[in-house]
Design a protein around this motif. Structure first.
Motif, mmCIF file in Angstrom:
data_model
loop_
_atom_site.group_PDB
_atom_site.id
_atom_site.type_symbol
_atom_site.label_atom_id
_atom_site.label_comp_id
_atom_site.label_asym_id
_atom_site.label_seq_id
_atom_site.Cartn_x
_atom_site.Cartn_y
_atom_site.Cartn_z
ATOM 1 N N ALA A 1 0.823 -1.216 0.000
ATOM 2 C CA ALA A 1 0.000 0.000 0.000
ATOM 3 C C ALA A 1 0.853 1.261 0.000
ATOM 4 N N ILE A 2 2.154 1.104 -0.078
ATOM 5 C CA ILE A 2 3.076 2.236 -0.028
ATOM 6 C C ILE A 2 3.448 2.645 -1.450
ATOM 7 N N ALA A 3 3.369 3.928 -1.729
ATOM 8 C CA ALA A 3 3.766 4.442 -3.037
ATOM 9 C C ALA A 3 5.255 4.758 -3.022
ATOM 10 N N TYR A 4 6.000 4.146 -3.908
ATOM 11 C CA TYR A 4 7.442 4.355 -3.975
ATOM 12 C C TYR A 4 7.796 5.280 -5.150
ATOM 13 N N HIS A 5 8.883 6.019 -4.971
ATOM 14 C CA HIS A 5 9.258 7.023 -5.962
ATOM 15 C C HIS A 5 10.681 6.836 -6.473
ATOM 16 N N SER A 6 11.301 5.710 -6.132
ATOM 17 C CA SER A 6 12.666 5.462 -6.584
ATOM 18 C C SER A 6 12.784 4.009 -6.991
ATOM 19 N N GLY A 7 13.930 3.684 -7.532
ATOM 20 C CA GLY A 7 14.197 2.299 -7.904
ATOM 21 C C GLY A 7 14.855 1.505 -6.802
ATOM 22 N N HIS A 8 14.898 2.077 -5.595
ATOM 23 C CA HIS A 8 15.521 1.415 -4.456
ATOM 24 C C HIS A 8 14.533 1.412 -3.284
ATOM 25 N N PRO A 9 13.509 0.577 -3.357
ATOM 26 C CA PRO A 9 12.435 0.635 -2.358
ATOM 27 C C PRO A 9 12.891 0.330 -0.941
ATOM 28 N N LYS A 10 13.838 -0.590 -0.759
ATOM 29 C CA LYS A 10 14.285 -0.901 0.604
ATOM 30 C C LYS A 10 14.882 0.338 1.255
ATOM 31 N N GLN A 11 15.814 0.983 0.577
ATOM 32 C CA GLN A 11 16.434 2.185 1.120
ATOM 33 C C GLN A 11 15.401 3.291 1.320
ATOM 34 N N GLU A 12 14.484 3.432 0.384
ATOM 35 C CA GLU A 12 13.471 4.479 0.482
ATOM 36 C C GLU A 12 12.564 4.249 1.689
#
Length: 782
Positions: free
Chosen positions: A576-587
């Motif tokens: 349910a989380i919107a991610y804005h980068s190609g590195h979701p773990k770090q984000e």
């Protein structure tokens, strides 16, 4: 009142009583014990004390030594426990269990009849290693050392085989005065003068109140008291939050026990192997003082004051609950705490654990399971821990779901027969995977849009237990509050079933005297717990990214294990989380760092420093800036890492002006932690085959971390930049050895003990509740 205990009076079972002088020149409490605490205790404490000669208190010294090993990875069957204060009470009882005196004379030959302790001290004093030199490699030291434990009459053979095997072993030894004091005390009978244990009126009143509350007769109170005892039995409990702050080293700590005798009588500890074994007859919960000197590696503190009692009374009354029949202590009750304590609402049990999550995780780390690789090689060298929000965590909020999964949450290890190992393990492994199938289905139904940030517990913005960091130091580990170090390779999300199962598997149900079957089952199940915590974290990642991240954690042959042993990874349920980068773990982790800056410690000025503001003039600002140049760098960029040990304590001496800015401490203490990287930690054996040395990195902490320093480094404040610059430029083993000679504190340094114990003194000034004597069994040959 002071009185004397003569070991010859108490040990009349010896074949030849030792010669006792009627005149005692030195006091054990005032003259002898301080020397033992300074020069002996750093090795002789806890279950890993060489030859089981424990020196935290006079009880261990009177008990003596044994050739029996506590930690034995090859034991085919359980062995009889030898716990000080528990499994025998008098020297004569310990003699029957194979212990022999180190204080008594044996035989008629004057030279050979000296007490073993005296012979060991003589050998060390008369055959010292060269001052200032490194310890020769042929002297075996460290965690893997095989201890030689000469019994009476065998010392001459020992001395011939190990000419430098005297005590203290391969370290700057006793001064002339210390040697004379101990020798005189031993010659004159080794009498032990003791003051009766003093408990303040304030503490005694609270003890009376606690014991009355814990021993109430109604069934609900009995079940609650049992649950609390099984979670606090290893704790060092302190009763007054502000107790004796002027003399922190004198702060009293207490232990919660089961006693066959009620309040008002001398306690008699129930000597069961585990805290959830049947006591066979009526018992009472009691509080007794912790005996002896506090050592850091077993010091697990827990506040047990009036506010804590009020918290318990409030917490466990939030939801109305009752029971008609108390659970017993049979196999089913011991192996599955979710059934045993089902009457206590799970939501309350979870809140109890979350209130002090670091304490319970620290039980995994400083309890008996902590030594060696029974548990440590199942975890990464640095990872972050967080917990599911108790308002949304599914198990504790759905009674029907609880009832459906409880039968599958039992824990292995109670049956320790090697013949049953295979069938036992397969049964529990299957149950665990079936539970995960039920869990995955339930979470998908409850949260069809997937995991959200709200499902992470934020500690109500005040509880510093919400975010933890675990460091592994090869064969030991540490836990700290906040998220420390660089963003890690892996992270854990633990809900109530994961947290409770970890505690029961590694603490309550673990038997340090158990067989290889028991130890293997413990390790293998902890592997499943780690995997479950990691995959629970992956629920928060985008569905399409999970397999890629997972594969990075389980490389090479570990991929096969993910298919055979572990539950299949859910790569379908969305997040349910919107991610804005190609590195979701770090984000994701950075988002939590920013959302809870106080609890996570998001401003790490050393390990996550990018354009950090170091404008303050405090001495540690310049140190942090210098150390940030080497922190979080991989070994491929910082070659020196490959020769550094796991834990290096750093002492930075301050000038007078800088000391005034640092609360009058004479030095600042840092820790340099080496984080080893592996392609996976999924297998019991062959760890070296999965080692990725070029990916090792450093975490640098502005406080002592770990109980077992491998090295001490020392410098003046003005030399920090030089220290860092030299470390950055090391390119060979020879250059590293020169660097160690420049900055390292060797075992044979005449000031070794002063510097070694200065870190305990530093903790007494800066964090007195956590201070204790550090262990040097893992200190290198420097």
């Amino acid at each position: 009142m002071i009185f004397f205990l003569s070991a010859s009076d108490k040990q009349n079972e010896e074949m030849n009583p030792r010669i006792v002088s009627t005149e005692q020149r030195y006091s054990f409490a005032n003259d002898v014990r301080p020397i033992l605490d300074t020069k002996c205790l750093a090795c002789h404490a806890c279950y890993d004390a060489p030859c089981q000669l424990k020196m935290e208190s006079y009880h261990g010294i009177e008990r003596g030594a044994s050739t029996l090993r506590v930690y034995d990875g090859g034991r085919l069957s359980d062995t009889t426990p030898t716990r000080l204060y528990v499994d025998a009470q008098t020297p004569s009882e310990w003699r029957q269990k194979g212990f022999y005196s180190v204080l008594s004379r044996y035989g008629d030959n004057e030279d050979e009849s000296l007490p073993l302790m005296q012979q060991m001290l003589d050998l060390g004093y008369n055959s010292p290693l060269p001052t200032g030199e490194t310890v020769p490699d042929d002297i075996e030291l460290g965690f893997d050392r095989v201890n030689s434990c000469p019994a009476p009459g065998e010392f001459n053979d020992y001395a011939e085989q190990f000419p430098h095997g005297g005590m203290p072993l391969a370290v700057s030894g006793l001064t002339k005065q210390e040697y004379q004091t101990l020798s005189t005390w031993l010659t004159q009978g080794a009498k032990i003068d003791l003051s009766s244990t003093h408990i303040s009126t304030e503490d005694q009143q609270l003890i009376n109140r606690w014991e009355k509350w814990l021993n109430r007769s109604d069934k609900r109170s009995q079940l609650l008291a049992r649950y609390l005892y099984e979670h606090l039995f290893l704790g060092h409990l302190y009763l007054q939050a502000s107790s004796d702050t002027a003399q922190p080293s004198k702060m009293p700590f207490y232990q919660l026990i089961r006693s066959y005798t009620p309040a008002g009588e001398a306690p008699v500890i129930v000597p069961t192997v585990r805290p959830n074994d049947d006591a066979d007859r009526a018992f009472y919960y009691r509080l007794i003082p912790i005996a002896g000197t506090i050592v850091h590696k077993t010091h697990i503190t827990y506040r047990f004051d009036t506010a804590r009692l009020e918290r318990y009374q409030q917490l466990f009354a939030e939801i109305d609950w009752n029971l008609t029949e108390l659970p017993g202590y049979e196999f089913a009750d011991r192996s599955n705490p979710f059934l045993t304590f089902a009457a206590i609402p799970a939501k309350l049990r979870y809140r109890f654990l979350l209130d002090d999550a670091q304490f319970f995780v620290r039980n995994f780390i400083r309890g008996p399971v902590c030594r060696g690789q029974i548990a440590t090689n199942v975890i990464r060298d640095q990872f972050w821990v967080m917990f599911e929000n108790p308002s949304l965590e599914h198990y504790t909020n759905d009674d029907a779901y609880q009832a459906s999964v409880n039968p599958y949450l039992g824990l292995p290890g109670e049956k320790t027969s090697l013949l049953k190992f295979g069938s036992e393990w397969l049964s529990y492994s299957d149950d665990r995977n079936h539970y995960l199938s039920l869990r995955e289905k339930a979470y998908r139904q409850t949260f069809p849009e997937g995991a959200s940030l709200d499902q992470i517990w934020g500690g109500e913005q005040t509880n510093t237990n919400a975010f933890l960091t675990v460091f592994r130091h090869h064969n030991s580990a540490s836990v700290t509050q906040g998220w420390q170090g660089e963003i890690p390779l892996t992270a854990w999300v633990m809900g109530y079933p994961l947290l409770e199962r970890t505690y029961y598997e590694l603490v309550v149900n673990f038997d340090v005297f158990g067989s290889v079957s028991h130890q293997a089952q413990t390790r293998l199940y902890f592997d499943l717990i780690r995997n479950g915590s990691e995959t629970n974290f992956l629920r928060f990642m985008p569905a399409k990214a999970r397999q890629t991240i997972y594969a990075d954690w389980y490389q090479s042959t570990a991929k096969l294990k993910t298919k055979i042993s572990y539950h299949p990874l859910d790569s379908d349920t969305p997040s349910a989380i919107a991610y804005h980068s190609g590195h979701p773990k770090q984000e994701f982790l950075q988002t939590l760092l920013n959302k809870y800056p106080t609890l996570t410690g998001n401003k790490d000025l050393i390990n996550r420093c990018t354009q950090c503001d170091q404008s303050t003039e405090a001495p540690n600002a310049a140190i942090n800036l210098a150390f940030s140049q080497i922190a979080a760098k991989p070994a491929s960029e910082l070659t020196a890492i490959r020769w550094l040990p796991e834990v290096s304590f750093i002492r930075i001496n301050l000038d007078n002006e800088s000391a005034k800015q640092s609360d009058e401490t004479e030095f600042l203490a840092y820790t340099l932690l080496r984080n080893r990287r592996h392609s996976s930690v999924a297998y019991l054996l062959g760890e070296s085959l999965r080692y990725q040395e070029n990916l090792d990195s450093l975490t640098i902490m502005p406080t002592p971390i770990g109980s077992y320093p491998n090295l001490i480094l020392q410098m003046n404040l003005s030399e920090v930049d030089e220290f860092v610059a030299q470390l950055r430029n090391i390119d060979s083993k020879q250059e590293f050895e020169q660097w160690i000679k420049r900055w390292g504190v060797g075992r044979m340094n005449p000031h070794f003990w002063e510097l070694f114990h200065s870190f305990k003194e530093y903790m007494q000034k800066t964090n007195p509740l956590q201070a204790g004597v550090y262990d040097m069994n893992r200190y290198g040959h420097w």
